[in-house]
Every structure is written in structure tokens, then in C-alpha cells.
Design a protein around this motif. Structure first.
Motif, PDB file in Angstrom:
ATOM      1  N   GLY A 184     -21.965 -33.048   2.181  1.00 50.30           N
ATOM      2  CA  GLY A 184     -21.671 -33.913   1.030  1.00 50.30           C
ATOM      3  C   GLY A 184     -22.962 -34.509   0.511  1.00 50.30           C
ATOM      4  O   GLY A 184     -24.039 -33.888   0.615  1.00 50.30           O
ATOM      5  N   CYS A 185     -22.880 -35.727  -0.041  1.00 51.83           N
ATOM      6  CA  CYS A 185     -24.074 -36.345  -0.641  1.00 51.83           C
ATOM      7  C   CYS A 185     -25.193 -36.476   0.389  1.00 51.83           C
ATOM      8  O   CYS A 185     -26.326 -36.031   0.151  1.00 51.83           O
ATOM      9  CB  CYS A 185     -23.722 -37.717  -1.193  1.00 51.83           C
ATOM     10  N   ALA A 186     -24.895 -37.082   1.558  1.00 53.18           N
ATOM     11  CA  ALA A 186     -25.954 -37.320   2.546  1.00 53.18           C
ATOM     12  C   ALA A 186     -26.426 -36.014   3.178  1.00 53.18           C
ATOM     13  O   ALA A 186     -27.632 -35.778   3.300  1.00 53.18           O
ATOM     14  CB  ALA A 186     -25.453 -38.282   3.625  1.00 53.18           C
ATOM     15  N   GLU A 206     -20.160 -27.053   6.539  1.00 46.84           N
ATOM     16  CA  GLU A 206     -19.341 -27.776   5.556  1.00 46.84           C
ATOM     17  C   GLU A 206     -18.088 -26.932   5.282  1.00 46.84           C
ATOM     18  O   GLU A 206     -18.199 -25.739   5.038  1.00 46.84           O
ATOM     19  CB  GLU A 206     -20.190 -27.988   4.292  1.00 46.84           C
ATOM     20  N   PRO A 207     -16.884 -27.550   5.333  1.00 44.46           N
ATOM     21  CA  PRO A 207     -15.658 -26.759   5.105  1.00 44.46           C
ATOM     22  C   PRO A 207     -15.561 -26.184   3.690  1.00 44.46           C
ATOM     23  O   PRO A 207     -14.921 -25.159   3.490  1.00 44.46           O
ATOM     24  CB  PRO A 207     -14.525 -27.766   5.336  1.00 44.46           C
ATOM     25  N   HIS A 235     -18.655 -37.158  -6.061  1.00 40.29           N
ATOM     26  CA  HIS A 235     -17.499 -38.022  -6.323  1.00 40.29           C
ATOM     27  C   HIS A 235     -17.662 -38.989  -7.503  1.00 40.29           C
ATOM     28  O   HIS A 235     -16.706 -39.228  -8.238  1.00 40.29           O
ATOM     29  CB  HIS A 235     -17.155 -38.841  -5.077  1.00 40.29           C
ATOM     30  N   ILE A 293     -16.562 -28.686  11.716  1.00 45.94           N
ATOM     31  CA  ILE A 293     -16.946 -29.031  13.089  1.00 45.94           C
ATOM     32  C   ILE A 293     -15.772 -29.767  13.740  1.00 45.94           C
ATOM     33  O   ILE A 293     -15.194 -30.673  13.136  1.00 45.94           O
ATOM     34  CB  ILE A 293     -18.227 -29.874  13.111  1.00 45.94           C
ATOM     35  N   PRO A 330     -20.559 -36.423   8.140  1.00 41.42           N
ATOM     36  CA  PRO A 330     -19.242 -35.948   7.666  1.00 41.42           C
ATOM     37  C   PRO A 330     -18.514 -36.944   6.756  1.00 41.42           C
ATOM     38  O   PRO A 330     -17.354 -36.727   6.422  1.00 41.42           O
ATOM     39  CB  PRO A 330     -18.468 -35.725   8.974  1.00 41.42           C
ATOM     40  N   TYR A 363     -14.251 -47.924  -5.925  1.00 41.16           N
ATOM     41  CA  TYR A 363     -14.801 -47.031  -6.952  1.00 41.16           C
ATOM     42  C   TYR A 363     -13.754 -46.093  -7.514  1.00 41.16           C
ATOM     43  O   TYR A 363     -13.630 -45.904  -8.714  1.00 41.16           O
ATOM     44  CB  TYR A 363     -15.870 -46.133  -6.336  1.00 41.16           C
ATOM     45  N   GLY A 367     -25.118 -41.834   5.473  1.00 43.18           N
ATOM     46  CA  GLY A 367     -23.951 -41.796   4.584  1.00 43.18           C
ATOM     47  C   GLY A 367     -22.817 -42.685   5.078  1.00 43.18           C
ATOM     48  O   GLY A 367     -23.005 -43.573   5.912  1.00 43.18           O
ATOM     49  N   ASP A 368     -21.620 -42.399   4.574  1.00 42.92           N
ATOM     50  CA  ASP A 368     -20.447 -43.237   4.856  1.00 42.92           C
ATOM     51  C   ASP A 368     -20.125 -43.340   6.344  1.00 42.92           C
ATOM     52  O   ASP A 368     -19.518 -44.321   6.781  1.00 42.92           O
ATOM     53  CB  ASP A 368     -19.205 -42.652   4.165  1.00 42.92           C
ATOM     54  N   ASN A 382     -21.504 -46.117  -0.064  1.00 39.86           N
ATOM     55  CA  ASN A 382     -21.636 -45.684  -1.461  1.00 39.86           C
ATOM     56  C   ASN A 382     -22.712 -44.612  -1.603  1.00 39.86           C
ATOM     57  O   ASN A 382     -23.498 -44.361  -0.692  1.00 39.86           O
ATOM     58  CB  ASN A 382     -21.856 -46.861  -2.420  1.00 39.86           C
ATOM     59  N   ALA A 383     -22.688 -43.965  -2.764  1.00 42.45           N
ATOM     60  CA  ALA A 383     -23.563 -42.814  -2.985  1.00 42.45           C
ATOM     61  C   ALA A 383     -25.035 -43.224  -3.027  1.00 42.45           C
ATOM     62  O   ALA A 383     -25.916 -42.467  -2.590  1.00 42.45           O
ATOM     63  CB  ALA A 383     -23.175 -42.126  -4.291  1.00 42.45           C
TER      64      ALA A 383
HETATM   65  C1  LIG Z   1     -13.394 -40.892  -6.405  1.00 43.33           C
HETATM   66  C2  LIG Z   1     -14.652 -41.505  -5.843  1.00 43.33           C
HETATM   67  C3  LIG Z   1     -15.530 -42.152  -6.706  1.00 43.33           C
HETATM   68  C4  LIG Z   1     -16.711 -42.709  -6.212  1.00 43.33           C
HETATM   69  N1  LIG Z   1     -17.565 -43.332  -7.090  1.00 43.33           N
HETATM   70  C5  LIG Z   1     -18.731 -43.836  -6.635  1.00 43.33           C
HETATM   71  C6  LIG Z   1     -19.652 -44.455  -7.538  1.00 43.33           C
HETATM   72  O1  LIG Z   1     -19.387 -44.570  -8.731  1.00 43.33           O
HETATM   73  N2  LIG Z   1     -20.835 -44.913  -7.037  1.00 43.33           N
HETATM   74  C7  LIG Z   1     -21.146 -44.802  -5.696  1.00 43.33           C
HETATM   75  O2  LIG Z   1     -22.232 -45.233  -5.288  1.00 43.33           O
HETATM   76  N3  LIG Z   1     -20.286 -44.240  -4.824  1.00 43.33           N
HETATM   77  C8  LIG Z   1     -19.091 -43.739  -5.246  1.00 43.33           C
HETATM   78  N4  LIG Z   1     -18.204 -43.165  -4.373  1.00 43.33           N
HETATM   79  C9  LIG Z   1     -18.545 -43.131  -2.937  1.00 43.33           C
HETATM   80  C10 LIG Z   1     -19.488 -41.984  -2.655  1.00 43.33           C
HETATM   81  O3  LIG Z   1     -18.994 -40.788  -3.206  1.00 43.33           O
HETATM   82  C11 LIG Z   1     -19.644 -41.835  -1.152  1.00 43.33           C
HETATM   83  O4  LIG Z   1     -20.111 -43.055  -0.625  1.00 43.33           O
HETATM   84  C12 LIG Z   1     -20.636 -40.731  -0.823  1.00 43.33           C
HETATM   85  O5  LIG Z   1     -20.109 -39.493  -1.234  1.00 43.33           O
HETATM   86  C13 LIG Z   1     -20.920 -40.711   0.683  1.00 43.33           C
HETATM   87  O6  LIG Z   1     -21.678 -39.582   0.994  1.00 43.33           O
HETATM   88  P1  LIG Z   1     -21.444 -38.846   2.392  1.00 43.33           P
HETATM   89  O7  LIG Z   1     -22.357 -37.680   2.414  1.00 43.33           O
HETATM   90  O8  LIG Z   1     -21.496 -39.815   3.505  1.00 43.33           O
HETATM   91  O9  LIG Z   1     -19.928 -38.349   2.320  1.00 43.33           O
HETATM   92  P2  LIG Z   1     -19.357 -37.178   1.403  1.00 43.33           P
HETATM   93  O10 LIG Z   1     -20.108 -37.049   0.146  1.00 43.33           O
HETATM   94  O11 LIG Z   1     -17.883 -37.424   1.326  1.00 43.33           O
HETATM   95  O12 LIG Z   1     -19.637 -35.886   2.264  1.00 43.33           O
HETATM   96  C14 LIG Z   1     -19.098 -35.657   3.534  1.00 43.33           C
HETATM   97  C15 LIG Z   1     -18.941 -34.155   3.687  1.00 43.33           C
HETATM   98  O13 LIG Z   1     -18.656 -33.854   5.046  1.00 43.33           O
HETATM   99  C16 LIG Z   1     -17.690 -32.832   5.080  1.00 43.33           C
HETATM  100  N5  LIG Z   1     -16.974 -32.905   6.355  1.00 43.33           N
HETATM  101  C17 LIG Z   1     -16.000 -33.759   6.714  1.00 43.33           C
HETATM  102  N6  LIG Z   1     -15.588 -33.501   7.966  1.00 43.33           N
HETATM  103  C18 LIG Z   1     -16.330 -32.459   8.397  1.00 43.33           C
HETATM  104  C19 LIG Z   1     -16.357 -31.708   9.616  1.00 43.33           C
HETATM  105  N7  LIG Z   1     -15.507 -31.991  10.610  1.00 43.33           N
HETATM  106  N8  LIG Z   1     -17.232 -30.693   9.731  1.00 43.33           N
HETATM  107  C20 LIG Z   1     -18.076 -30.397   8.710  1.00 43.33           C
HETATM  108  N9  LIG Z   1     -18.090 -31.056   7.532  1.00 43.33           N
HETATM  109  C21 LIG Z   1     -17.229 -32.085   7.386  1.00 43.33           C
HETATM  110  C22 LIG Z   1     -16.784 -33.127   3.901  1.00 43.33           C
HETATM  111  O14 LIG Z   1     -16.092 -31.940   3.471  1.00 43.33           O
HETATM  112  C23 LIG Z   1     -17.765 -33.635   2.855  1.00 43.33           C
HETATM  113  O15 LIG Z   1     -18.220 -32.612   1.999  1.00 43.33           O
HETATM  114  C24 LIG Z   1     -17.012 -42.615  -4.825  1.00 43.33           C
HETATM  115  C25 LIG Z   1     -16.120 -41.964  -3.958  1.00 43.33           C
HETATM  116  C26 LIG Z   1     -14.948 -41.413  -4.459  1.00 43.33           C
HETATM  117  C27 LIG Z   1     -13.991 -40.696  -3.523  1.00 43.33           C
END
Ligand SMILES: Cc1cc2nc3c(=O)[nH]c(=O)nc-3n(C[C@H](O)[C@H](O)[C@H](O)COP(=O)(O)OP(=O)(O)OC[C@H]3O[C@@H](n4cnc5c(N)ncnc54)[C@H](O)[C@@H]3O)c2cc1C
Length: 485
Positions: free
Chosen positions: A37-39, A66-67, A74, A108, A143, A204, A341-342, A359-360
């Protein structure tokens, strides 16, 4: 002789032959990124750039698991729902963005850091999953989070989520279909229920989706002779005493004011008690029929984290040091494992060391630092004084509230609304989108949106592509218990 890696598909040598762990360990450092994802994707992009020479020489190997075969951006999903951006343009194909990394479309299922291995299931639609064993030297845990659901009667049957491209497109089609239904029906109760849109959760996702769809629907009803903007009812339900918990209180209060000015019924300190029979019952005692119920009530860390031997905080996130290394039992860095990330509890120096909000902005900034620190640790070891601590810059927050409407805070503390905020919001997301190709495509969508009138047609039939063909066969006979299979 038993095959290497216990007979499971695993790591291969540079010339493609499966290799024993120890042989690989001598020649290649294996970096495994859990989540694209983002991170995760941003970490891989920075590592790909920073370790280019070592990757080419085969000294380092980066695998992203990544699945999905793509990253979903997002923050722009609400604009997909409003029809301002083509759904394909908010996803970044991982194999194209990461040509020097291995991308594995798999999930995973378990991480055993003590043994330095992860177990995964390769995802082939409709087929039994193929188990994989992925040994690694360095692990990046990313994740993300998943929607937090609740056992509310009727929610599973009538609610819908808003965190994937499919859900964004599905919600857009559904809202437009409700306008068609309200225009066609002669039943006043059905009409009212079709024109009532309830969003539960004012983060969000909830605020962005409601604001964009309200704006779109207000425009769309111009084409209906018997539906007026005042006939639409938009309700935003939030359990706490504020909206946008991920953003600053000032921006949140400002957004709340804007939504109420537009006639959105925002109910704070209120929860959804039931949605049975498409009748929404709230904790403040109100009850009304609504054919649209969107559940966006917060997120919780990925459930994968529970199937690891990594230390978690009370909220279920991986405990991290400011350097983004995972904390070991002695309070020092656990060698070889990082998180961002999250899913990561990273101390926020602007919030007295409380974990950073999910957040992103944090996800991308942490990914950049994580990649830098991994490169330093590869050169000088996991306790090198060269490792930097995460110090996020001033929050640059903004929320889009529809076409040409937004609220935004500048890094210097200024507050913007309307068109200027909207341009700033768009410029920020355009800069953050991790693909030049996608940036150009999204920009073109916005330019075209400015030149032509809004597109407000529902293509809900795309969700059932075989229905027309099946209808050609006439009604299906009921199958009796003795009918042949
Ligand atoms: C609708 C929506 C709107 C948003 N709007 C904003 C905004 O305006 N501004 C902002 O700052 N933030 C926003 N956010 C929050 C932001 O998108 C998240 O904080 C950010 O995407 C976190 O990044 P991440 O990489 O931690 O998680 P993600 O981007 O969710 O990536 C996690 C990835 O891990 C993968 N994954 C999960 N489990 C597994 C596993 N078991 N094995 C392998 N891969 C796995 C998932 O498929 C996913 O692709 C929004 C979120 C949503 C849902």
C-alpha cells in the motif's frame, strides 16, 4: 535428497535455481516488504532508488508481497465515487512501478521473525491457495489497517464499506440509481427512503465520500423533473464529539461548519443501533428508513499482526522506535525488522510521543525515512548512530468537499476554504501519488472535468456483466432435490 526450502516455492538463486537459505544468505540480502500500500510501495520505491547499484549487482533482493497487483491511493477514492477521476487512475500497478523488485501477488498469513521467515498464500481467484515460504534477512511490516466493523443488527445485510475502488464505483452507481428510483416511484415512503443517505463514521472516508457524493447528487438532480436538491437527506453519524479525528481539531471544526452549512445532518456523540429492514435506528432515539447506509466507522490494525511474534501495543499495532525499527524486549531495536504506516505505533514528537495518527501523510513520510535508515543499517549495522528519528513536518492537512470546495491548512498555520483550498488539496495529492504516469492521468481527468459538464450516468449493470446474456435464456426452472447436478 529433499528439495531446497522444504519443497515449497521459495527463494531462488540469481540464475533461477532454488537455493538453500545459507547459500543465499552469503550472496544476497533479502528484503521482504509485507504489504504494497502507501507505506510498503513507497518504501520499495525509495529502496529501489537508493540501492540501485546493489540491486543490479545482485547483493540485495527486494520482494513486495501484496494480495492486489496494485496500490490503491485511498485519499482520491471519494473523487472516484463522484466521477471526477477514472477508477483505474487511482491505482498504481506494482510491477510497472517497481521494475527492480520482485512483486508477489499473495497474502502473508504468518510471520515468524525468530526464524526470519514469513508464510504466504498465493492468491489465484477461484483456486485453492498455494502456500509459500519466504525467508528474509530484513522485514518491512506494512499491511496497513482494515475497517472496524460492529455487530449492529442489519449492518451486514444493508451496509456497504468504502475502502476499495470497487466499493467507490459501486456506491456511485447506487446513489445515482436511488435518484432514478425516487423519480420513478409513486410510493412516497419508498421515495423518501431512496433519497436518504446515511454515513456512519466521520473520518477521512466518511466525510470525503459524503461530501463528494452530496455535491454530485445535487448536480445530478438538475436532470430530473421531479427531484429537487432539498428532497435529498444526508446524515453523518459519529460516535465521538468531533469529526476527522486524524486531522487537527481546527480543520475538523471548520469542515463540520461547512458540512452543516450545506444542510448535512451531522450527529455527534451518536451511534448506529440497528439497520434491520433498512430502517436506521440511532442512539439519540431517531428512526428513519434509508436505502443507503455506508459504514466508515474507523479502522483497526491489520489482523495479520496477531499472527506474528512481533511486539504489539494495546491497540494491536507493532511497537516501533522513532527510527522505525521494531522494539525488542530490551527496549532496543529488534534486528532486521522495521514497520511503517497504519500498522505501526511510531511515536509522534508533536503529540507528546503518542503514536502517529493513521494517515497517508505519515505513511509516505515514514516510508521515505525507513528506506533511508535501512540503507544506513545495511552499511553500518542496526544500532548505527547514523539512523535518523522520525520527525514529521507540520501537518499539511486538507479535505475535499466536492467540486471546487475544500478546507485546508497550510504548513504555516494559515486556513483556506473554497477554490484556493481545493487547488491546494489537489496539488498535494498529485505530488504524493507515487507514479508519474498516474499523476498525469489524474491531472488529465481534472482538466477534462473542468472543460466538460459532470458525468452523472450510473453504470451499475457493469457489476453484473452476464445478466443480459442470462436473461436471453428465460427464467431458470426451480431445481428439485432430485435434479441432476
Ligand atoms: C476512503 C479513504 C480515504 C482516505 N483519505 C485520506 C486522506 O484524505 N488523507 C490521508 O492522509 N489519509 C487518508 N486515508 C488514510 C490513508 O489511506 C491510510 O492512512 C494509508 O493508506 C496508510 O498506508 P498503509 O501503507 O499503512 O496502508 P494501506 O495503504 O492500506 O496499505 C496496506 C496494504 O497491505 C496489504 N495487506 C494487508 N494485509 C496483508 C497481508 N496479510 N499480506 C500482504 N499484504 C497485505 C493491503 O492489501 C494494502 O494494499 C484514507 C483512507 C481511506 C480508506
Amino acid at each position: 535428497m529433499p528439495p531446497p526450502n522444504g519443497g515449497r516455492p521459495g527463494l531462488r538463486d540469481r540464475d533461477g535455481t532454488p537455493c538453500e537459505r545459507d547459500t543465499v544468505r552469503r550472496c544476497t540480502i533479502r528484503i521482504l516488504i509485507a504489504g504494497g500500500g502507501c507505506a510498503g510501495t513507497a518504501t520499495a520505491l525509495h529502496l529501489q532508488r537508493g540501492l540501485r547499484d546493489r540491486l543490479r549487482r545482485g547483493e540485495v533482493e527486494i520482494t513486495v508481497v501484496e494480495p492486489q497487483a496494485y496500490l490503491t491511493y485511498h485519499p482520491l477514492l471519494a473523487e472516484v465515487a463522484a466521477g471526477s477521476i477514472d477508477p483505474r487512475h487511482v491505482v498504481v500497478p506494482l510491477r510497472r512501478a517497481l521494475p527492480d523488485c520482485r512483486v508477489l501477488t499473495a497474502r502473508i498469513t504468518r510471520i515468524e521473525h525468530a526464524a526470519r521467515r514469513a508464510l504466504a498464500d498465493a492468491a489465484a481467484p477461484g483456486e485453492a491457495p498455494t502456500p509459500l515460504e519466504l525467508p528474509y534477512d530484513i522485514l518491512v511490516v506494512a499491511p496497513g489497517s482494515v475497517s472496524r466493523t460492529a455487530p449492529v443488527p442489519g449492518l451486514a445485510e444493508h451496509g456497504r464499506g468504502f475502502s476499495t475502488v470497487a466499493e467507490a464505483v459501486g456506491l456511485r452507481n447506487h446513489v445515482l440509481e436511488q435518484l432514478d428510483l425516487a423519480s420513478a416511484t409513486r410510493d412516497p415512503a419508498l421515495r423518501q427512503s431512496a433519497l436518504t443517505f446515511v454515513f456512519v463514521g466521520a473520518g477521512y472516508a466518511g466525510v470525503g465520500a459524503l461530501a463528494e457524493l452530496e455535491d454530485m447528487a445535487r448536480y445530478a438532480v438538475r436532470g430530473y423533473h421531479n427531484v429537487a436538491p432539498e428532497d435529498l437527506r444526508w446524515v453523518l453519524v459519529e460516535a465521538t464529539d468531533r469529526i476527522l479525528a486524524e486531522e487537527s481539531p481546527e480543520l475538523a471544526a471548520h469542515t463540520l461548519g461547512q458540512l452543516r452549512e450545506r444542510g448535512v445532518d451531522v450527529r455527534l456523540r451518536t451511534t448506529l443501533e440497528s439497520a434491520a429492514g433498512q430502517v436506521v435506528a440511532l442512539s439519540d432515539g431517531s428512526r428513519f428508513a434509508a436505502r443507503t447506509l455506508v459504514w466508515t466507522a474507523g479502522v483497526r490494525p491489520s489482523p495479520l499482526l496477531r499472527d506474528t511474534d512481533l511486539p504489539l501495543d494495546t491497540a494491536g499495532r507493532v511497537r516501533c522506535l522513532p527510527t522505525l525499527q521494531v522494539v525488542g524486549p530490551d527496549g532496543r531495536a529488534l534486528p532486521g525488522v522495521w514497520a511503517a504506516g497504519d500498522c505501526a505505533a511510531v511515536p509522534d514528537p508533536h503529540a507528546d510521543g503518542a503514536p502517529c495518527a493513521p494517515n497517508a501523510q505519515h505513511a509516505f513520510a515514514q516510508a521515505e525515512l525507513l528506506a533511508r535508515n535501512v540503507a544506513v543499517a545495511l552499511e553500518s549495522g542496526p544500532h548505527s548512530p547514523g539512523l535518523a528519528a522520525y520527525r514529521p513536518g507540520p501537518a499539511a492537512c486538507s479535505t475535499s468537499l466536492g467540486l471546487r470546495r475544500a478546507v485546508a491548512h497550510t504548513r504555516r498555520g494559515g486556513r483556506l476554504t473554497g477554490r484556493r483550498a481545493w487547488w491546494l488539496h489537489r496539488a498535494r495529492h498529485l505530488r504524493r501519488l507515487p507514479s508519474a504516469d498516474r499523476r498525469v492521468r489524474v491531472l488529465m481527468d481534472w482538466v477534462l472535468g473542468g472543460l466538460f459538464s459532470r458525468e452523472v450516468v450510473s453504470l451499475g449493470t457493469l457489476e453484473h456483466p452476464r445478466s443480459e446474456f442470462e436473461a436471453g435464456f428465460g427464467p431458470r426452472p426451480e431445481r428439485g432435490p432430485d435434479a441432476p447436478a
